[in-house]
Design an enzyme around this catalytic site. Sequence first.
Site, PDB file in Angstrom:
ATOM      1  N   GLU A 168       0.859  -1.189   0.000  1.00 40.93           N
ATOM      2  CA  GLU A 168       0.000   0.000   0.000  1.00 40.93           C
ATOM      3  C   GLU A 168       0.883   1.222   0.000  1.00 40.93           C
ATOM      4  O   GLU A 168       1.934   1.253   0.657  1.00 40.93           O
ATOM      5  CB  GLU A 168      -0.914   0.023   1.229  1.00 40.93           C
ATOM      6  CG  GLU A 168      -1.727   1.327   1.279  1.00 40.93           C
ATOM      7  CD  GLU A 168      -2.885   1.345   2.250  1.00 40.93           C
ATOM      8  OE1 GLU A 168      -2.867   0.538   3.203  1.00 40.93           O
ATOM      9  OE2 GLU A 168      -3.789   2.167   2.066  1.00 40.93           O
TER      10      GLU A 168
ATOM     11  N   CYS B 180      -6.660   1.212   2.585  1.00 42.36           N
ATOM     12  CA  CYS B 180      -7.598   2.335   2.580  1.00 42.36           C
ATOM     13  C   CYS B 180      -7.403   3.239   1.382  1.00 42.36           C
ATOM     14  O   CYS B 180      -8.305   3.998   1.013  1.00 42.36           O
ATOM     15  CB  CYS B 180      -7.448   3.130   3.869  1.00 42.36           C
ATOM     16  SG  CYS B 180      -7.924   2.195   5.314  1.00 42.36           S
TER      17      CYS B 180
ATOM     18  N   ASN C 216     -12.017  -2.881   0.065  1.00 41.93           N
ATOM     19  CA  ASN C 216     -10.905  -3.199   0.962  1.00 41.93           C
ATOM     20  C   ASN C 216     -11.438  -3.690   2.298  1.00 41.93           C
ATOM     21  O   ASN C 216     -11.702  -4.860   2.482  1.00 41.93           O
ATOM     22  CB  ASN C 216      -9.999  -1.976   1.124  1.00 41.93           C
ATOM     23  CG  ASN C 216      -8.999  -2.153   2.250  1.00 41.93           C
ATOM     24  OD1 ASN C 216      -8.403  -3.216   2.376  1.00 41.93           O
ATOM     25  ND2 ASN C 216      -8.833  -1.150   3.102  1.00 41.93           N
ATOM     26  N   GLU C 217     -11.663  -2.729   3.190  1.00 40.77           N
ATOM     27  CA  GLU C 217     -12.014  -3.088   4.564  1.00 40.77           C
ATOM     28  C   GLU C 217     -13.433  -2.614   4.846  1.00 40.77           C
ATOM     29  O   GLU C 217     -13.679  -1.932   5.829  1.00 40.77           O
ATOM     30  CB  GLU C 217     -11.014  -2.372   5.479  1.00 40.77           C
ATOM     31  CG  GLU C 217     -10.553  -3.172   6.634  1.00 40.77           C
ATOM     32  CD  GLU C 217      -9.479  -2.435   7.420  1.00 40.77           C
ATOM     33  OE1 GLU C 217      -9.598  -1.207   7.655  1.00 40.77           O
ATOM     34  OE2 GLU C 217      -8.504  -3.103   7.805  1.00 40.77           O
TER      35      GLU C 217
END
Length: 661
Positions: A49, A248, A379-380
Amino acid sequence: MKQNLFIKIFLCGLLLNGIYTNAQKTNLEVNVSKSITKIQPTMYGVFFEDINFAADGGLYAEMIKNRSFEFELPFLGWKEPNSDRHKLNTESGIAKIIQYSQKETNHNYCRITVNNANGYELINEGFRGMGIKKNLHYNLSLKAAKESGTISKIKIQFIGKDNNVLGETSITPTSNDWTNYTAQLTATATEAKAKIKITFEGTGVIKLDMISLFPEDTWKGRKNGLRADLVQLLYDLKPGFLRFPGGCIVEGKTLAERYQWKKSIGNVEERETMINRWNIELSHRQAPDYFQSFGLGFFEYFQLSEDIGASPMPILSCGMACQFNTGELVPMDQLDPYVQDALDLIEFANGDLNTVWGKVRNEMGHPKPFNLKFIGVGNEQWGPDYIDRFKVFQKAIKEKYPNITIVSGTGPSPDGDYFDYGMTELKKLNVEILDEHYYKDPAWFRKNVTRYDNYDRKGPKVFAGEYAAQSVATVSPDNKNNWECAFSEAAFITGMERNAEVVHLTSYAPLLAHVDAWQWTPDLIWFNNLESYGTPNYYVQKLFSNNKGTDLISITKDGKAITGQNDLFASAVKDMNSKEVILKIVNAASSAQNVSIDLKGAKLNPNGTALILKGDGLNDENSFVSATKISPKESEFKLNGSKIQFSFPAYSVTVLKIKMK
Ligand code: AHR
């Protein structure tokens, strides 16, 4: 007197019995013949990331920050020490940022008025400085257009702390039209915090743009490529996959700031510079100069995956901005472009040369497909909004590309309401892979080593996509990559490996951090502008990944998996290619443990190799000066028939390898 003697003998007996019992407890048994399940080639991978200056200022070897004057404050990273920007006309000269009116990307250029050839200086500070190494070459390129006057030379110099010159070159601008120029600098000294100084011969007005500088020595010597030392560290892990570009960062603080892969490909100059989501996210480590040039874009990520032998795993926005920020949602009836992005990405990676996006890949220099097998949707994310959006992606992707495996997210925690809800709903959708994230204290990792023992073998497979033991607290800036965290992760990994039937992919997070520009700690690899090193956690990953084997076999004590009895944790595999039995033993106790291991069901070589990883205490760490202090040390050991007698040091991770005959 007699009575005392009797007590002594009795106590001694108890003690001996204790030792005997302890020795009994540490008899382990390995069944080599029976393969329980296959270890997936993707079992150990890496998650990249762009956080901690991992891309610009890190892996992407560009040395000029804000090379095309596109940051929100377009002069950020640049200085004119001899100019007074508040005056109409300064004695030395002045730079102004001008916006190209008609362009969508790379809007700005810098228009410089030089009044005094001996006075005007334009300086770029790099990414917390620029790392230069004595006698190495650095390739400079820029675009220039003369506007008026007599400017006959652009001089470019490396300067050190005291403005001392550490290498120089020059360019002769010849045209009033925008023209590309190149030149090379050779560093005359090694310096971690050099800067670039630009000065001029003659006076007048000149326009500059895309001022770019790369080391010649990049990974595979690619022009404008990646930092060789950092890619080497990734390559050495032999990762099964590369998850990118986040995290993120995929989601963005707002939808407008989400990662859009189509904007990250094509001509580097035309890639739109964008704010980095980690810019001012964490109050303890703000970095207002953190932007994304996308020089490291999706094409480069695919190429990197190929270079390091990893299966590419791009993660895409599912139409939800980061739920820790705005949580902005794309209305369901406007989701199509997001879904189309996913379909087009698969075509970009795998499509033949007659397809729209396959053609683009070819034009970028990669006619062969990238062999994409996985794609992540979101993603999350958590909650019903995610499930609603995921369903739309799942339907569209599976209809067009039934063989692509979709990765779905279970939110930011490995338990709790969000996790339970996500699990339940995603299972109903028969998802293939669930991405779980855990940033927990080291003890959690040791305690949860049986986490996957009861996972449904017929349900979705697990991708432990982000995990790292946090020595202080999640997101604490005081977290360290210490030895306790590393061996606790190793203990947990034995649990994942024992459950290789369910756990198909795993990756530590985050991967890279610039020592002067990080936002999040701990991280797997730390670097400055000159050097890099792997943390103890890195060597844990490397030990497991390099010794992942092909087949899971059992290692037990009294018929039970070794999940913390006497602070021991273990897993075992065999490698049918190299014909080896490989045992991984973590001793989380504060003293050495003598263990007897009986390997049944195979003819073995009488000698084996031990790789022992250990630190000097729980808080021990690696550093730039002791980069491999905690790294595996190799030794030989002897077997007695089918038995190994081994003393596992206190707080250690050991890999034992024995060749099968
Ligand atoms: O790894 C850092 C961040 O942690 C990732 O961006 C995100 O997915 C998680 O919350």
